[in-house]
Design an enzyme around this catalytic site. Structure first.
Site, PDB file in Angstrom:
ATOM      1  CG  HIS A  92      -2.255 -26.840  66.620  1.00  0.00           C
ATOM      2  ND1 HIS A  92      -0.914 -27.257  66.536  1.00  0.00           N
ATOM      3  CD2 HIS A  92      -2.097 -25.944  67.509  1.00  0.00           C
ATOM      4  CE1 HIS A  92      -0.136 -26.708  67.533  1.00  0.00           C
ATOM      5  NE2 HIS A  92      -1.100 -26.033  67.960  1.00  0.00           N
ATOM      6  CD  GLU A 117      -4.159 -22.710  68.777  1.00  0.00           C
ATOM      7  OE1 GLU A 117      -3.249 -22.415  69.770  1.00  0.00           O
ATOM      8  OE2 GLU A 117      -3.433 -23.011  67.609  1.00  0.00           O
ATOM      9  CG  ASP A 165      -0.256 -19.886  68.924  1.00  0.00           C
ATOM     10  OD1 ASP A 165      -0.541 -20.441  69.815  1.00  0.00           O
ATOM     11  OD2 ASP A 165       0.231 -20.634  67.918  1.00  0.00           O
ATOM     12  CG  HIS A 177       4.097 -20.902  68.671  1.00  0.00           C
ATOM     13  ND1 HIS A 177       5.287 -21.167  69.142  1.00  0.00           N
ATOM     14  CD2 HIS A 177       3.158 -21.553  69.218  1.00  0.00           C
ATOM     15  CE1 HIS A 177       5.051 -22.362  70.060  1.00  0.00           C
ATOM     16  NE2 HIS A 177       3.661 -22.512  70.179  1.00  0.00           N
ATOM     17  CD  GLU A 222      -1.822 -20.766  72.934  1.00  0.00           C
ATOM     18  OE1 GLU A 222      -2.031 -21.666  72.228  1.00  0.00           O
ATOM     19  OE2 GLU A 222      -0.761 -20.735  73.707  1.00  0.00           O
TER      20      GLU A 222
HETATM   21  O1  G3P Z   1      -3.874 -24.276  72.110  1.00  0.00           O
HETATM   22  C1  G3P Z   1      -3.341 -25.641  71.917  1.00  0.00           C
HETATM   23  C2  G3P Z   1      -2.047 -25.170  71.545  1.00  0.00           C
HETATM   24  O2  G3P Z   1      -1.822 -24.394  70.444  1.00  0.00           O
HETATM   25  C3  G3P Z   1      -1.018 -24.863  72.640  1.00  0.00           C
HETATM   26  O3  G3P Z   1       0.270 -25.036  72.332  1.00  0.00           O
HETATM   27  O4  G3P Z   1       2.444 -24.205  71.686  1.00  0.00           O
HETATM   28  O5  G3P Z   1       0.900 -25.072  70.015  1.00  0.00           O
HETATM   29  O6  G3P Z   1       0.379 -22.868  71.169  1.00  0.00           O
HETATM   30  P1  G3P Z   1       0.935 -24.274  71.146  1.00  0.00           P
HETATM   31 MG    MG Z   2      -1.505 -22.326  70.041  1.00  0.00          MG
END
Ligand code: G3P
Ligand code: MG
Length: 247
Positions: free
Chosen positions: A15, A42, A44, A57, A117
């Protein structure tokens, strides 16, 4: 029940890189995820004021960099002067905010796949979706498994699809919505990504039974991951991929 192919993504995805071990959405975080044995990460993505795709993020710069102002109001050159690592630990001092292109080069070096993302600032949903999808279509490293785009913002997913039809997409939600199937079909998404705490075994069975992939965020406890996998969840996104990879 619709038969699903085996998920091409691994069961454990780092993450924001490996956000429990290194500053989120940085090259150091992506390196850490690989070091810990993750095969996919993953992260952002959003736009700088001047339209460059960066890994970040928050709408505001404060939490990560200590700087005042909004990410979307800041040009790339100024964003790159900020420190996105020191807040996490002294050893990460000076770690910059990476561009998507820098992240892609590192993924290629490390052989990592990515769930990219799209995290648009309000009002720039379509623009961000288009920019991210175009960049991935043009510059995704050929030797890597194809990327997966995801977003909470349907406008971003629509724009991504228009810009690069061939890139697989997932819809991000908190709780599985009542109209999940209509949304996934309308957006031509292959997967639903939901918040682990909000998932029920019934919803999990419905989504996977209809032939979609189902992944959960953010899962840091091995027992929780085990329970989700037993419900048919295909993958989990974790700040501590090492904890789940060693299960
Ligand atoms: O993609 C899963 C997760 O990253 C979504 O929430 O706020 O951590 O980007 P966030
Ligand atoms: Mg995310």
């Amino acid at each position: 029940m619709t038969d699903r192919p085996r998920d091409r993504l691994p069961r454990v995805i780092g993450h924001r890189g490996a956000a429990g071990h290194a500053p989120e959405n940085t090259l150091a975080g992506i390196r850490k995820a690989a070091e810990l044995g993750a095969q996919w990460v993953e992260f952002d993505t959003m736009l700088s004021r001047d339209g460059h795709v960066i890994l970040f993020h928050d709408d505001a710069l404060k939490r990560i960099t200590g700087a005042r102002g909004l990410t979307a109001d800041t040009d790339l050159a100024d964003l790159q002067r900020l420190d996105a690592g020191a807040w996490f630990g002294r050893e990460f001092k000076g770690e910059p905010i990476p561009t998507l292109d820098q992240a892609l080069a590192l993924l290629a070096e490390l052989g990592l796949g990515a769930n990219v993302e799209i995290k648009p600032t309000p009002g720039r949903e379509a623009e961000t979706g288009r920019a991210v999808a175009q960049a991935l279509a043009e510059r995704w490293p050929a030797d890597l498994p194809p990327p997966l785009i995801s977003s909470f913002k349907t406008e971003a997913l629509v724009a991504a699809r228009e810009a690069a039809t061939g890139i697989e997409r997932a819809l991000l939600v908190f709780k599985v919505p009542k109209d999940w199937r209509a949304q996934l079909e309308g957006l031509a998404c292959t997967a639903l990504h939901c918040r682990a705490e909000d998932l029920t075994s019934t919803a999990a069975a419905d989504v996977t039974g209809a032939g979609f992939f189902l992944r959960c965020y953010t899962v840091n406890e091995p027992l929780r991951a085990k329970a989700l996998f037993a419900w048919g969840v295909d993958g989990v996104v974790s700040d501590y991929p090492d904890r789940l990879l060693s299960m």
